[in-house]
Enzyme design. Structure first.
Site, PDB file in Angstrom:
ATOM      1  CG  HIS A 183      -1.954   0.994   1.377  1.00  0.00           C
ATOM      2  ND1 HIS A 183      -1.773   2.163   1.518  1.00  0.00           N
ATOM      3  CD2 HIS A 183      -3.404   0.968   1.265  1.00  0.00           C
ATOM      4  CE1 HIS A 183      -3.075   3.106   1.748  1.00  0.00           C
ATOM      5  NE2 HIS A 183      -3.873   2.283   1.378  1.00  0.00           N
ATOM      6  CE  LYS A 240      -7.621  -0.291   5.983  1.00  0.00           C
ATOM      7  NZ  LYS A 240      -8.477  -0.097   4.849  1.00  0.00           N
ATOM      8  CG  ASP A 271       0.002  -2.564   6.430  1.00  0.00           C
ATOM      9  OD1 ASP A 271      -0.958  -2.513   7.190  1.00  0.00           O
ATOM     10  OD2 ASP A 271      -0.027  -2.046   5.293  1.00  0.00           O
ATOM     11  CD  GLN A 320      -7.257  -4.797   4.198  1.00  0.00           C
ATOM     12  OE1 GLN A 320      -8.285  -5.575   4.289  1.00  0.00           O
ATOM     13  NE2 GLN A 320      -7.294  -3.546   3.770  1.00  0.00           N
ATOM     14  CB  CYS A 376      -3.694   3.155  -1.555  1.00  0.00           C
ATOM     15  SG  CYS A 376      -4.809   4.777  -1.366  1.00  0.00           S
TER      16      CYS A 376
END
Length: 399
Positions: free
Chosen positions: A118, A219, A193, A196, A356
């Site tokens: 991202h 999220k 990261d 998700q 993104c």
């Protein structure tokens, strides 16, 4: 197994059709329990934290501190103060880039990213590169969306590896524990990261041995504007503050300032108190349902992928084994925004564009995709609506 009734926003129609919300990778909807936790705080408990000698401040402080402890337990942090509240993954990555990066990187050092990152996990490192003279190298991916040549790129020049746990476009679930072990073997620090991942699978930061792990609350069924930077105690302890102001100091004079201990050192100003409380409520909601949710999401993914492959000219972008419940598609000679518009007209909410991830789109040779992403509140009816909508797209543009 149907959790839809826990989410009031889903009980509506859009353009005369039942809403099928398939944009959870962008932001999940919020269950009643999270909405009520935030509302209860503002209705009965609101005050600034750690600063008052009155009952409301004490209650608010306890709620805020308990929220941190709850989130630390969820990701299995060793200490509560290893959980730093941020606005989300973006701020958390910037914090590490500015604080750890500027203190530790020098010319000749390398930062290893991947082609599926991202923008929030690319741009901060570019700013850091320009400030320190370090170099960015990029791990390529296969046509299916899996990492390639990682072992060739990992050597003692790499001081930081920063990569996504789950791709927000491809759904690829990277072998994070293996990557971290290989990075540590050459002396590199690893940031993951987890935007998700945390809302869809169990994440144990100590089992992974992650140095940094970042989370966005919105999220994973929590409020917007709240997130978490997890960092190992010994690393956070050595890092200088990212931002300064009230609340993160121990003593201030016009000659010198000394800084507070963790986690306060990285949380200047009035925190997002209601956000932290809401995020803890989201964890309370999600944790007992996580296994059921994961099974449901993968069932829906398999059902959707099987059905849409019959549509002429449709390509699924990202086919790595064991992928998360994200489908990115492109359709021959049809712009993603046109697909999204037609899907919206029949009540199906998806994401369109480059998500993104412009470098990833260039790698895949496309301008963008239509992304459908599943969460625990989705149903077979949502899949049927998506498939019917895509067939309508094919019919409209096939005329």
């Amino acid at each position: 197994m149907n959790f839809t009734s826990d989410f009031p926003v889903l009980d509506q129609t859009v353009h005369g059709h039942r809403l099928a919300y398939l944009d959870s990778a962008a932001s999940t909807q919020k269950p009643v329990s999270v909405i009520e936790a935030v509302s209860d705080y503002y209705l009965h408990h609101h005050s600034n934290v750690h600063r008052g000698a009155h009952a409301l401040s004490e209650r608010a402080s306890d709620m805020f501190d308990n929220a941190r402890a709850r989130i630390a337990r969820y990701i299995n942090a060793a200490e509560n103060f290893e959980v730093i509240f941020t606005k989300g993954c973006t701020e958390a990555i910037n914090l590490v880039a500015y604080s750890w990066g500027r203190a530790n990187l020098k010319p000749g050092d390398r930062i290893l990213l991947t082609e599926m990152e991202h923008h929030a996990n690319i741009v901060p490192w570019q700013i850091l590169r320009d400030a320190t003279g370090a170099e960015i190298i990029v791990c390529p991916i296969s046509d299916t969306g899996e990492l390639e040549k990682l072992d060739e790129l990992l050597d003692e020049r790499v001081k930081l590896v920063s990569l996504t746990h789950v791709s927000n476009v491809l759904g690829t679930v990277n072998p994070i524990k293996e990557v971290i072990a290989k990075a540590h073997a050459v002396g590199a620090v690893v940031l993951v990261d987890g935007a998700q991942a945390v809302g869809h699978q169990r994440v144990d930061v100590r089992d992974l041995d992650a140095d940094f792990y970042v989370v966005s609350g919105h999220k994973m069924y929590g409020p917007t504007g709240i997130g978490v930077l997890y960092g190992k105690h010994e690393i956070l302890q050595e890092m200088p503050p990212y931002q300064t102001g009230g609340g993160m100091i121990r003593h201030v004079s016009f000659e010198k300032t000394t800084f507070a201990a963790l986690p306060d050192k990285f949380e200047p100003g009035t925190p997002h108190i209601s956000g932290a409380i809401g995020l803890a409520a989201a964890v309370d909601y999600l944790e007992p349902r996580l296994a059921e949710a994961a099974a449901l999401e993968h069932e829906l993914l398999a059902l959707a992928e099987s059905a849409i492959t019959e549509i002429p000219g449709l390509r699924i972008v990202g086919t790595a084994p064991g992928k998360s419940a994200i489908i990115s598609i492109s359709m021959e000679n049809i712009h993603p925004h046109d697909i999204g518009t037609i899907l919206d007209s029949v009540g199906v909410a998806v994401r369109t564009g480059h998500h993104c991830c412009q470098p990833l789109m260039r790698r895949m040779g496309i301008p963008g995709t239509v992304r459908a992403s599943f969460a625990l509140y989705n149903t077979h009816a949502d899949v049927a609506a998506l498939v019917a909508g895509l067939k309508k797209v094919s019919e409209v543009f096939g005329e």
